[in-house]
Design an enzyme around this catalytic site. Structure first.
Site, PDB file in Angstrom:
ATOM      1  N   ASN A  50       0.850  -1.190   0.000  1.00 28.77           N
ATOM      2  CA  ASN A  50       0.000   0.000   0.000  1.00 28.77           C
ATOM      3  C   ASN A  50       0.885   1.238   0.000  1.00 28.77           C
ATOM      4  O   ASN A  50       1.800   1.346   0.817  1.00 28.77           O
ATOM      5  CB  ASN A  50      -0.917   0.012   1.226  1.00 28.77           C
ATOM      6  CG  ASN A  50      -1.895   1.180   1.187  1.00 28.77           C
ATOM      7  OD1 ASN A  50      -1.509   2.336   1.352  1.00 28.77           O
ATOM      8  ND2 ASN A  50      -3.157   0.881   0.952  1.00 28.77           N
TER       9      ASN A  50
ATOM     10  N   ALA B  70      -5.190  -0.538  -2.697  1.00 31.00           N
ATOM     11  CA  ALA B  70      -5.737   0.795  -2.415  1.00 31.00           C
ATOM     12  C   ALA B  70      -6.885   0.625  -1.435  1.00 31.00           C
ATOM     13  O   ALA B  70      -7.768  -0.213  -1.638  1.00 31.00           O
ATOM     14  CB  ALA B  70      -6.228   1.453  -3.706  1.00 31.00           C
ATOM     15  N   GLU B  71      -6.872   1.423  -0.363  1.00 28.10           N
ATOM     16  CA  GLU B  71      -7.841   1.203   0.711  1.00 28.10           C
ATOM     17  C   GLU B  71      -9.269   1.550   0.315  1.00 28.10           C
ATOM     18  O   GLU B  71     -10.203   1.250   1.048  1.00 28.10           O
ATOM     19  CB  GLU B  71      -7.426   1.914   2.007  1.00 28.10           C
ATOM     20  CG  GLU B  71      -7.136   3.381   1.899  1.00 28.10           C
ATOM     21  CD  GLU B  71      -5.674   3.693   1.626  1.00 28.10           C
ATOM     22  OE1 GLU B  71      -5.107   3.094   0.700  1.00 28.10           O
ATOM     23  OE2 GLU B  71      -5.121   4.564   2.316  1.00 28.10           O
ATOM     24  N   ASN B  72      -9.456   2.162  -0.854  1.00 32.24           N
ATOM     25  CA  ASN B  72     -10.816   2.366  -1.356  1.00 32.24           C
ATOM     26  C   ASN B  72     -11.354   1.149  -2.104  1.00 32.24           C
ATOM     27  O   ASN B  72     -12.419   1.233  -2.713  1.00 32.24           O
ATOM     28  CB  ASN B  72     -10.907   3.629  -2.223  1.00 32.24           C
ATOM     29  CG  ASN B  72      -9.939   3.616  -3.385  1.00 32.24           C
ATOM     30  OD1 ASN B  72      -8.886   2.991  -3.297  1.00 32.24           O
ATOM     31  ND2 ASN B  72     -10.278   4.289  -4.452  1.00 32.24           N
ATOM     32  N   GLY B  73     -10.624   0.035  -2.052  1.00 34.75           N
ATOM     33  CA  GLY B  73     -11.220  -1.200  -2.540  1.00 34.75           C
ATOM     34  C   GLY B  73     -10.690  -1.757  -3.840  1.00 34.75           C
ATOM     35  O   GLY B  73     -11.449  -2.303  -4.648  1.00 34.75           O
TER      36      GLY B  73
END
Lengths: 225, 233, 233, 225
Positions: D31, D54-57
């Site tokens: 990440n 990416a932490e938005n999926g």
């Protein structure tokens, strides 16, 4: 085979299911338990569009497939092959129970070992004898908007299954809303259990005599043919 | 997560996958009534003589189907499940004191597996309040309401059955064989997938993937279901 | 769940959907940095003059993008979010004491929304242990480890942006516009979907559906994004 | 433009990113935070295949799309359009953080406001001044297998950002493993912070003089050009 002929051949299980189907309204999301509840689907009039929920991760199960056309992976929670209705969806077991816990089932239809006049339900364990496990019954009984119990009125030894206090470990407290048996239709209200209908040919006296729970009567008790 | 070599090609032989199994292990298995249980891995466990398993599974299937075979052949010492009713051998062994059974309401079992898989320390639920399902559980009050503390579940090895896997481990499932599988796939210290079809990286559409391959350690080719279903005559 | 008439056709006018909004309401919004915020519903909230909103959202987007517009136009009195850095208006209002902000680590915010949506009473997490994120939170010990109790979030109205909806409310999302949307879709007492495309029941494949329609109360047709993205020149 | 030319034009941000890229191994799940960390992707050799999270999926983001070919819905966590690598997948934010909390990120690369010799990280709040919020940084710093911090060595006022004890509220305790600045590469070990490399043209004395934290030296300190 016409409707009349079906009724000729009808046993008590089918009659309970036929009566239960009358409680179903257009647009409902419904979970059917194993046993008599499964039969209810066969009695819902075509004009009432409902979505059946299966706790193994389907919303929108349809009738059984034709023999030879089963997909062994596409089964209901009882393990039997099903088909899908238009608009059906698949999801994992966590989401299947999110739907239940979030209160989005309009109705769950369950079998029981015992049901009390307060609506307590026992259906998952007979200590020392049968211990099948609760499966999804605790969530279903505790969280569905309406809980309909379908059962024989008496157990194999002739004892009432509709009782004052459950003797078996509970599945959920105060969960049942309507109880339909081979002898009667009973409604659980805040102040007790009300006899609403008797199943032909039973009389009110027959039902009261066969019921360990206290049955209240409020207005006319009709006969369900 | 076990390092099994190439992250971009996790396909291994059944023999290699089975080298991670040992007697006394905790084993989590996806599936529901046998549907979604991985047949080839279960056959391998039986053939390798793995015993004393602590099994985490929705149910114990049927005597000769899926994970039920492990119970029938007495490879399981303890099971955490929501239901054992369709496998009379499980009930008989339990009654005889040969099989320890921990019952858990099905949706809570699903959430406990998920909690383990997503790295939570526990969940709070009101399911089973006022029943014997409370037994042994800590109660936590939030606001004015009481909840049961349900602990997360993980296992040394988690095995799942997928319809398709790409070589990175991205998974799609087959209709209602999805059930517990995506949850179990997250909850293994080692996760081993049995796939009906193994495809190249890039062959699955990013939107259709249900389990991202990062959760998967190894992939074995399925030999297909090797039992007759209860509904088959 | 609000009864909005026909369960098999939940498509309503924007005006009808907006009749469920009122000043002082709790509002949960799917999206991440504006991506996945429903533009038409946000425009409707602005036009209708809804104020004093308690907003639950991953972030406050950008000043003129998505949910950021509600902050810029001072319609929000409190926000529960993981990040407000991309919208300087949020920071300025917070510093001036005009906007209350409750920060929550992003993954925990996602789990709190999910916990509300799936009917759990709370979750336990070790994220933020040893930091000021502990402040005001109950600690629960499981085994020998300490966790923070994180409470579930729901809202009077949850709004989400879908790529496609069928008339029952089954949803699919557009690539990374999925983000918080499937979680938010479960967590509304009333859930309203804005869809780029509305299709007939049966037009979505059962395997591609991300949010089952049972979570959805109403669907409105999107008029499309009505802002310029920060990366557009 | 050849590699030599890139280096000619290289600023300190690019050099930090280029050094950071050397830590990346084939097959890693990584990440990248906003700022300098984002630049790291440009310096990873083609033969090292990695998956960016990416932490938005998204798992498997690729380079920026060509101008005019952006899908505004397909963005990284910083809000900028991205492309996808083969094998990429989409999921919701809960699953994005399940991957993080379950410890499946091999590396997270973060910017900071302060980092301590014990590996404490502060990067989300300057009380009374800037309060952007923690976003996903707490989970990333606390749970990734390896946490690499990229930052300028000094803040705008010339004060060391590599310090004995963080003065700002923490993002995570003892999280940082490796710190790369425009002056040095430092490793956090159980017994303290070790100076491993200095960035040309800085000397060991320059770095020690500019660092508030205690810097230990164990073996040779190399120079990174």
């Amino acid at each position: 085979m016409g409707v009349g002929e079906v009724r000729e051949a009808e046993g008590y299980r089918e009659r309970i299911a036929r009566r239960a189907a009358m409680e179903i309204e257009d647009g409902m999301i419904i979970n059917l338990g194993i046993g008599i509840p499964t039969l209810v689907a066969d009695y819902i009039p075509r004009e009432k569009r409902v979505f059946f929920h299966a706790e193994n991760g389907i919303l929108g199960t349809g009738p059984s497939p034709a023999k030879g056309e089963e997909n062994p992976m596409l089964c209901n929670a009882g393990g039997f092959p099903v088909t899908l209705m238009p608009g059906a969806s698949f999801f994992d077991s966590a989401t299947a129970f999110a739907i239940i816990r979030r209160g989005l089932l309009d109705m769950t239809i369950l079998g029981v070992l015992e049901v009390s006049e307060k609506g307590d339900i026992a259906n998952w364990i007979v200590p020392g004898k049968r211990v099948p496990g609760m499966g999804g019954a605790m969530e279903l009984a505790q969280k569905a908007k309406r809980v309909m119990v379908l059962t024989t009125h008496l157990d194999k030894n002739g004892r009432s299954k509709v009782i004052r206090e459950c003797s078996l470990p509970l599945t959920a407290r105060g969960a049942a809303d309507l109880i339909i048996t081979d002898m009667a239709v009973m409604e659980v209200r805040a102040d007790g259990l009300y006899l609403r209908e008797v199943m032909h040919p039973y009389t009110v006296a027959d039902v009261i005599g066969a019921t360990e729970a206290e049955l209240k009567i409020d207005g006319e008790v009709t006969v369900f043919e | 997560m076990a390092h099994t070599g190439d992250r971009f090609d996790k396909v291994v032989s059944l023999e290699h996958a089975l080298s991670y199994f040992h007697s006394g292990m905790t084993l989590m298995v996806g599936g529901f009534g046998g549907v979604g249980n991985p047949p080839t891995l279960i056959e391998g466990i039986l053939e390798k003589g793995i015993r004393e398993i602590t099994l985490i599974s929705n149910d114990t299937a049927f005597p000769h189907i899926g994970v039920g075979r492990l119970v029938t052949e007495r490879r399981v010492k303890k099971v955490i499940a929501s239901h054992i009713g369709s496998n009379p051998n499980a009930g008989a062994q339990m009654t005889a004191g040969e099989l320890e059974v921990e019952f858990c309401p099905q949706g809570i079992l699903a959430e406990r597996v998920r909690a383990g898989g997503v790295g939570l320390g526990g969940i709070l639920s009101d399911i089973g309040i006022g029943t014997i399902a409370e037994k042994g559980k800590t109660k936590v009050t939030v606001g004015d309401k009481e909840y049961l503390l349900e602990t997360p579940l993980t296992a040394e090895v988690a095995i799942v059955h997928a319809k398709k896997a790409d070589r990175f481990g991205n998974l799609v499932y087959d209709t209602s064989a999805r059930n517990f599988n995506p949850l179990v796939a997250m909850a293994g210290d080692i996760t081993i997938v049995e796939a009906d079809e193994i495809v190249q990286i890039g062959d699955l559409h990013p939107e259709e993937i249900v389990t991202p391959g990062v959760f998967v350690d190894m992939i074995v080719q399925s030999k297909g279901v090797n039992w007759r279903w209860a509904w088959e005559k």
